[in-house]
Design an enzyme around this catalytic site. Structure first.
Site, PDB file in Angstrom:
ATOM      1  N   CYS A  14      38.310  67.175  38.521  1.00 49.11           N
ATOM      2  CA  CYS A  14      37.048  67.414  39.284  1.00 49.11           C
ATOM      3  C   CYS A  14      36.541  67.820  37.917  1.00 49.11           C
ATOM      4  O   CYS A  14      36.106  69.185  37.519  1.00 49.11           O
ATOM      5  CB  CYS A  14      36.831  67.715  40.472  1.00 49.11           C
ATOM      6  SG  CYS A  14      35.284  68.108  40.340  1.00 49.11           S
ATOM      7  N   CYS A  50      33.871  70.780  38.998  1.00 49.97           N
ATOM      8  CA  CYS A  50      34.642  71.829  39.442  1.00 49.97           C
ATOM      9  C   CYS A  50      34.540  72.854  38.364  1.00 49.97           C
ATOM     10  O   CYS A  50      34.555  73.437  38.365  1.00 49.97           O
ATOM     11  CB  CYS A  50      36.363  71.079  40.366  1.00 49.97           C
ATOM     12  SG  CYS A  50      35.973  69.954  42.001  1.00 49.97           S
TER      13      CYS A  50
END
Length: 110
Positions: free
Chosen positions: A39, A42
């Site tokens: 991600c 993230c």
């Protein structure tokens, strides 16, 4: 297991095995970062969360990899990541989804 950071504070890796002890039984504030290695947002949020941990030593900061801990992700209805969840004295009190600035994270833990 703990991840190493440059400061003396550690970010705790939270798993289903230590969730009860590290989050639910903790007196005070706990900030949890739900994330995954694939991600992009993230990976951008992670150093910001680390900064907040360094600047707020009274807040326990943990990270949950949703790929490694699908039960915890499901328990907290994690549909989008990154997702931050704040607990106070074992109770969920706040959450945020997506990449947010440091100021927003600080607001969440207040």
């Amino acid at each position: 297991m703990r991840t190493t950071r440059r400061s003396t504070m550690d970010t705790i890796t939270i798993t289903k095995d230590n969730f009860q002890t590290e989050v639910l039984k903790t007196k005070g504030t706990v900030l949890i970062d739900f994330w995954a290695s694939w991600c992009g947002p993230c990976r951008m949020l992670s150093p910001i969360v680390d900064q907040v941990a360094e600047e707020h030593p009274d807040v326990k900061v943990g990270k949950i990899n949703v790929d490694e801990e699908p039960e915890l992700a499901s328990q907290f209805d994690v549909m989008s990541i990154p997702m931050l969840v704040v607990f106070k004295d074992g109770q969920k009190v706040n959450e945020s989804i997506g990449l947010v600035p440091k100021e927003k994270i600080v607001e969440l833990i207040q």
